[in-house]
Scaffold this motif. Structure first.
Motif, PDB file in Angstrom:
ATOM      1  N   THR A 198     -18.432  25.772   6.279  1.00 34.57           N
ATOM      2  CA  THR A 198     -19.629  26.176   7.010  1.00 34.57           C
ATOM      3  C   THR A 198     -20.846  26.283   6.095  1.00 34.57           C
ATOM      4  O   THR A 198     -20.754  26.793   4.985  1.00 34.57           O
ATOM      5  N   VAL A 242     -24.876  27.704   6.395  1.00 32.00           N
ATOM      6  CA  VAL A 242     -25.806  28.482   7.222  1.00 32.00           C
ATOM      7  C   VAL A 242     -27.231  28.150   6.794  1.00 32.00           C
ATOM      8  O   VAL A 242     -27.570  28.224   5.608  1.00 32.00           O
ATOM      9  N   LYS A 291     -24.556  26.088  10.848  1.00 26.99           N
ATOM     10  CA  LYS A 291     -24.897  27.160  11.777  1.00 26.99           C
ATOM     11  C   LYS A 291     -26.305  27.698  11.529  1.00 26.99           C
ATOM     12  O   LYS A 291     -26.830  27.626  10.424  1.00 26.99           O
ATOM     13  N   LYS A 297     -28.841  30.692  10.979  1.00 29.84           N
ATOM     14  CA  LYS A 297     -28.744  32.007  10.348  1.00 29.84           C
ATOM     15  C   LYS A 297     -29.165  33.103  11.328  1.00 29.84           C
ATOM     16  O   LYS A 297     -30.125  32.928  12.093  1.00 29.84           O
ATOM     17  N   THR A 298     -28.466  34.231  11.300  1.00 31.29           N
ATOM     18  CA  THR A 298     -28.768  35.357  12.174  1.00 31.29           C
ATOM     19  C   THR A 298     -29.105  36.598  11.348  1.00 31.29           C
ATOM     20  O   THR A 298     -28.816  36.676  10.157  1.00 31.29           O
ATOM     21  N   GLY A 349     -20.413  36.160  15.923  1.00 32.43           N
ATOM     22  CA  GLY A 349     -20.862  34.794  15.693  1.00 32.43           C
ATOM     23  C   GLY A 349     -20.322  33.851  16.741  1.00 32.43           C
ATOM     24  O   GLY A 349     -19.497  34.207  17.583  1.00 32.43           O
ATOM     25  N   THR A 393     -23.788  29.848  15.600  1.00 32.29           N
ATOM     26  CA  THR A 393     -24.549  30.910  14.946  1.00 32.29           C
ATOM     27  C   THR A 393     -23.663  31.723  14.013  1.00 32.29           C
ATOM     28  O   THR A 393     -22.469  31.909  14.245  1.00 32.29           O
ATOM     29  N   GLN A 394     -24.278  32.252  12.974  1.00 35.14           N
ATOM     30  CA  GLN A 394     -23.588  33.004  11.932  1.00 35.14           C
ATOM     31  C   GLN A 394     -23.145  34.389  12.428  1.00 35.14           C
ATOM     32  O   GLN A 394     -23.867  35.065  13.151  1.00 35.14           O
ATOM     33  N   ARG A 423     -22.450  38.380  11.965  1.00 35.50           N
ATOM     34  CA  ARG A 423     -23.272  39.342  11.230  1.00 35.50           C
ATOM     35  C   ARG A 423     -22.906  40.774  11.631  1.00 35.50           C
ATOM     36  O   ARG A 423     -22.695  41.073  12.803  1.00 35.50           O
TER      37      ARG A 423
END
Length: 265
Positions: free
Chosen positions: A52, A54, A159, A161-162, A248, A252-253, A255
């Motif tokens: 993965t 990000v 992905k 980043k969040t 996630g 999307t990441q 978190r």
């Protein structure tokens, strides 16, 4: 002269490039040909961090890709690329390596080959729709100029980043048995707008742990609103920390937000 493609997603352009490389690297007439297929294994993307990568909203990210490559005649060169799309006809994004690969011999016939790639929201990941699974394409040229192409679809994942904010529990301090409201905001990188935007309608978990150490336990499942806020109300019983956690998605990441300690009177 051998040209080997192992998946039916070989493009005409890639095949033409392979033929050109083969023509340049062809051995002298009458030379004995190596018909042993080149082997490729132990592929790693971003140092095998779950394959993965990000990517932030407005900042490119550099990451390595590598593989172990084997051929009795040795390895002359290896090139890597990533592509987004379930089939060749559906490909809508490509990431090529930056500069040449570096191959280091592990033994007489195996080499570890590594290259650098860049995912950039201003160039090759300009659309949020490009988040998700990406296929890996590897083209290897052995010591006699034979070309082998391997396609692995899908394997890598890119992905968005969040960010999950610090939880805010109110009122503080709170009397035992009274209600406590806990809020936090979830945002996600937009590669199209080049800024973070609210993550809307996604499930986050309100979690609690007694005191200041130990595992968190999930109290409630909450969905973020149109501004990215998660809000939940619980009954205060003992001192402890509240936080929100996001598992996630494929796009999307994951978190975990920072926790807010609440003193119960």
């Amino acid at each position: 002269m051998r040209i080997r493609a192992t998946v039916a997603t070989v493009t005409a352009a890639a095949l033409s490039a392979a033929l050109a490389v083969t023509a340049l690297a062809a051995p002298a007439a009458g030379a004995e040909q190596d018909d042993t297929p080149t082997q490729i294994k132990n592929i790693e993307v971003n140092q095998n961090r779950d394959y993965t990568v990000v990517v932030e909203a407005a900042r490119k990210v550099k990451f390595p890709i590598s593989a172990l490559v084997h051929d009795p005649s040795g390895i002359k060169s290896v090139s890597f690329s990533l592509q987004h799309g379930a089939t060749e006809a559906e490909v809508d994004g490509r990431i090529a390596q930056v500069g040449p690969s570096r191959c280091v011999k592990v033994d007489e016939s195996w080499s570890k080959c590594e290259a650098v790639m860049i995912a950039d929201p201003y160039t090759n990941v300009r659309s949020n729709a490009l988040a998700g699974a990406w296929g890996i394409n590897i083209v290897a040229v052995d010591g006699e100029g034979n070309v082998t192409r391997e396609d692995y679809m899908p394997l890598a994942r890119i992905k968005r980043k969040t960010h999950l904010s610090l939880a805010d529990a109110t009122p503080e301090p709170v009397k035992k048995g009274k209600n406590l409201t806990v809020k936090a905001r979830m945002i996600v990188a937009s590669w199209e707008k080049h800024k973070d935007v609210p993550l809307i309608g996604h499930q986050v978990l309100l979690q609690f742990r007694q005191g200041a150490s130990g595992p968190f336990k999930t109290l409630k499942k909450v969905r973020t609103d149109r501004n990215g806020w998660a809000t939940a109300t619980v009954q205060a019983t003992v001192d402890g920390q509240y936080r929100y956690d996001f598992a996630g998605t494929s796009l999307t990441q994951a978190r975990s937000g920072l926790a807010d300690f609440v003193d119960v009177k």
